[in-house]
Scaffold this motif. Structure first.
Motif, short mmCIF file in Angstrom:
data_model
loop_
_atom_site.label_atom_id
_atom_site.label_comp_id
_atom_site.label_asym_id
_atom_site.label_seq_id
_atom_site.Cartn_x
_atom_site.Cartn_y
_atom_site.Cartn_z
N ASP A 137 0.85 -1.19 0.00
CA ASP A 137 0.00 0.00 0.00
C ASP A 137 0.89 1.25 0.00
O ASP A 137 1.58 1.54 0.98
N GLU A 138 0.90 1.98 -1.12
CA GLU A 138 1.81 3.12 -1.27
C GLU A 138 1.61 4.19 -0.21
O GLU A 138 2.53 4.95 0.11
N LYS A 139 0.40 4.26 0.34
CA LYS A 139 0.10 5.28 1.33
C LYS A 139 0.99 5.14 2.56
O LYS A 139 1.22 6.11 3.29
N PHE A 140 1.49 3.94 2.80
CA PHE A 140 2.27 3.68 4.01
C PHE A 140 3.74 3.36 3.72
O PHE A 140 4.52 3.19 4.63
N ASP A 141 4.09 3.27 2.46
CA ASP A 141 5.40 2.75 2.09
C ASP A 141 6.48 3.84 2.09
O ASP A 141 6.28 4.94 1.58
N GLU A 142 7.64 3.52 2.69
CA GLU A 142 8.79 4.43 2.71
C GLU A 142 10.04 3.73 2.18
O GLU A 142 11.16 4.11 2.52
N SER A 143 9.85 2.69 1.40
CA SER A 143 11.00 1.87 1.00
C SER A 143 12.00 2.65 0.15
O SER A 143 13.20 2.35 0.18
N GLN A 144 11.53 3.67 -0.58
CA GLN A 144 12.47 4.46 -1.38
C GLN A 144 13.54 5.09 -0.51
O GLN A 144 14.74 5.04 -0.81
N PHE A 145 13.11 5.68 0.63
CA PHE A 145 14.07 6.32 1.53
C PHE A 145 14.96 5.28 2.22
O PHE A 145 16.14 5.51 2.46
#
Length: 673
Positions: free
Chosen positions: A299-307
């Protein structure tokens, strides 16, 4: 990290049995699967389940002192144990192991309860003094490690987890309506309550001593904020650079001592300011190979994997990711509630449970994490919210002052909200800026809206019970003289940090997979330094954790150290209502089950479930209510109506049993807790 347990006779009777301790320890095997230990006396029995981290070969518990009159079982880590040991050896103490547990024992022998003030660590401890026949229980300053107890007229039972106490055939669990109501307000029961009647936690920063028919409970630490005018003026004259330098040294050393272990140490890396700073300091200390772990969401709303990936690449760590899907979160909730032992209004502990499983599978027992920075350095939005509301209260008709609140909560979709909506949502009791709970009033009121799902009978029970209760929040002496931010910090630390963040979202879900979290921001030197800081170095205008950002600018890319805090959250309703809704969700939310629970209103719950099944939009309160209803019903099912005792320790387990010489038991008479 480990688990401890014990039974103390409060009246004349048969000595506690080895089997009773084997049963209690069997319930907490996940906390310490490496070794076990039991001390058996004529009045007391102590137990330990050990996760071997320091002195792998020699640290099996229980451990006795030189003359065999003091015996200890211990859960936790003492990070300054090497320095304390040197002092104790100088004073003539003789050691038989190299572990920190024995340091605590000799320190208690030397200083009594005052030894707690010398410990820099995270711990729960039990020490039996055979000579004066006293039992000493203690817990670390902010409650990183758990410790629960209950009393019957004949016995006191204690353990790291409640399920071990419930393994005793004479102890039954009953839901405490007042505690459930508190959870649906503060996110957790207020210490020392648990969600079960007559089972209590030993509050953070406290010890309990039982001797000669008396139980004494005493605090040895709590957050303190300087009230002295001269001290405050001196603090204002110090430069920011001077503060940064001192903070740097303290935090660097807090990280250094938390790397002390005879096993590999990893780190959680969320991609935010706190964990990135800790990880960077680990690398700066010369740790060439470092494994880091993080959670990614579908769920992109909660995702921070890029950082997270950017930071892992920047710091050169071996990075591992667990991806939490909606289905996995929904399916894992029953297991998580078994470990939290308390209803939860968020699903955030579930991905942390999945993360610790990954850490365990990669062969790690210890991770460093960034918890504590938000509480002690002013990182939460609730601190900004209180600041804006006080600013607004000085000109309550101002539209632009109230509009500042729109910046804080993008997830609440306030961008298009008008003045009337903001006034209704955030303007409640706006003029009561002197109220001690001014900073948290909105959060607690909003959360308590979920209590509208309670049944009439349950609400009546809560109302009646609260008539007999003391005031809910125990404000310390001098609270009214602290600054606005410090008051808000105290409330956050005393109601949220230990009871929810370090427990349901920390210790319990990490130890479910035998993983120990270590928290450099909760080093006592760091906490007390932060409590002496001027408020402007914590919350500067609306920039949170200002001092930490200045330090982090030396180590992190600008995109990270300037990044606005994003609260860690996990999806709720979409984790339970989807194409493969778990069977247990439908069973728990059925009219018959809800009615039988006696806690919730079947019609109200059915309307909520129907709304979710139809895919209609739901707000924050409904999401929290759903998590609260499901987890409350799971607690009731797993611990009250369907509690199941797990396998006790067997002959195949590595168990050290110490049988102390028995003597005539001394009748003590019944002692109330």
């Amino acid at each position: 990290m480990c688990a401890i347990a014990g039974i103390l006779n409060l009246a004349a009777g048969a000595a506690p049995s080895e089997r009773a301790l084997r049963r209690m320890l069997g319930m907490m095997r996940h906390r310490g699967p490496d070794q076990f230990g039991i001390f058996l006396g004529d009045q007391v029995a102590l137990g330990n389940a050990r996760l071997s981290i320091v002195d792998l070969a020699g640290g099996q518990q229980p451990i006795g002192n030189e003359d065999g009159n003091l015996w200890i079982v211990f859960n936790g880590e003492i990070f300054n144990h090497l320095e304390l040991r040197t002092d104790l050896e100088r004073n003539g103490h003789r050691f038989t192991t190299h572990c920190d547990t024995e340091v605590v024992l000799h320190l208690y022998e030397e200083y009594g309860a005052d030894c707690l003030r010398k410990l820099n660590g995270q711990f729960a401890v039990a020490i039996w003094n055979q000579r004066d026949r006293s039992l000493f229980l203690a817990r670390d300053r902010v409650g990183i490690r758990p410790l629960f107890y209950t009393c019957t007229p004949e016995r006191l039972l204690f353990a790291s987890e409640i399920k071990a106490i419930l393994a005793d055939p004479q102890i039954d669990a009953q839901m405490d309506p007042v505690s459930v109501d508190q959870i649906f307000t503060y996110w957790s029961p207020l210490s020392p309550r648990t969600c079960f009647r007559d089972i209590f936690e030993l509050a953070p920063g406290c010890y309990l001593k039982v001797q000669d028919g008396r139980i004494v409970k005493q605090a040895f630490w709590r957050p303190e904020y300087d009230q002295d005018t001269a001290v405050r003026l001196a603090a204002r004259r110090r430069s920011v650079a001077d503060y940064v330098e001192e903070f740097h040294e303290l935090l660097r050393d807090a990280v250094r001592v938390r790397l002390r272990a005879d096993v590999a140490v990893g780190a959680y890396l969320s991609g935010g300011l706190d964990s990135s700073t800790i990880t960077a300091l680990v690398r700066k200390l010369g740790i060439s190979q470092l494994d880091t772990f993080s959670i990614a969401f579908d769920d992109e709303k909660f995702d921070e994997s890029q950082f997270q990936l950017e930071m892992a690449d920047y710091l050169g760590t071996q990075h591992h990711v667990v991806r939490a899907t909606h289905a996995e979160i929904g399916n894992a909730l029953p297991d998580v509630v078994w470990h939290t032992e308390v209803p939860i209004l968020r699903t955030s502990p579930v991905p942390m449970f999945l993360l610790s499983k990954l850490v365990h599978e990669r062969g790690f027992k210890v991770v460093l994490t960034g918890e504590g920075a938000d509480e002690f350095l002013g990182g939460y939005d609730i601190f900004k919210e209180a600041k804006i509301r006080r600013f607004w209260a000085r000109q309550p008709t101002s539209k632009w002052r109230s509009a500042l609140l729109k910046r804080l909560y993008p997830d609440l979709n306030l961008a298009g909200a008008g003045g009337s909506y903001l006034a209704a949502f955030f303007g409640s009791d706006l003029a009561k800026t002197n109220a001690p709970d001014f900073s948290h009033h909105i959060r607690w009121r909003n959360t308590h809206r979920a209590a509208r799902f309670f049944s009439q009978d349950f609400t009546a029970l809560v109302t009646e019970a609260r008539k007999r209760e003391a005031p809910l929040i125990d404000y310390p002496a001098g609270f009214e003289n602290w600054g606005d931010l410090e008051q808000a910090q105290y409330l956050e630390i005393s109601t949220f940090l230990s009871a929810y963040l370090l427990s349901a979202q920390g210790d319990r879900v990490a130890m479910a997979h035998s993983v120990e979290g270590r928290y450099p921001f909760l080093d006592v030197r760091v906490m007390e330094f932060c409590n002496r800081l001027p408020a402007r170095l914590k919350l500067r205008a609306l920039t949170e954790k200002y001092l930490l950002r200045q330090l982090a600018s030396q180590y992190l890319p600008e995109a990270i150290w300037k990044r606005r805090k994003r609260p860690y959250r996990a999806p709720i309703h979409r984790s339970f209502f989807h194409a493969a809704t778990p069977d247990y969700v439908r069973e728990l939310l059925s009219d018959s089950h809800v009615r039988a629970s006696g806690i919730f209103n079947p019609l109200a719950v059915r309307q909520l479930a129907t709304k979710l099944e139809q895919g209609k939009p739901v707000g924050e309160t409904d999401d929290m209510a759903l998590a609260g209803i499901l987890s409350t019903l799971l607690v009731q099912k797993q611990f009250v109506t369907g509690f199941r005792v797990r396998a006790e320790l067997s002959a195949h387990d590595d168990v050290k049993v110490v049988r102390h010489q028995r003597r005539e038991a001394v009748p003590l008479g019944a002692m109330p807790c």
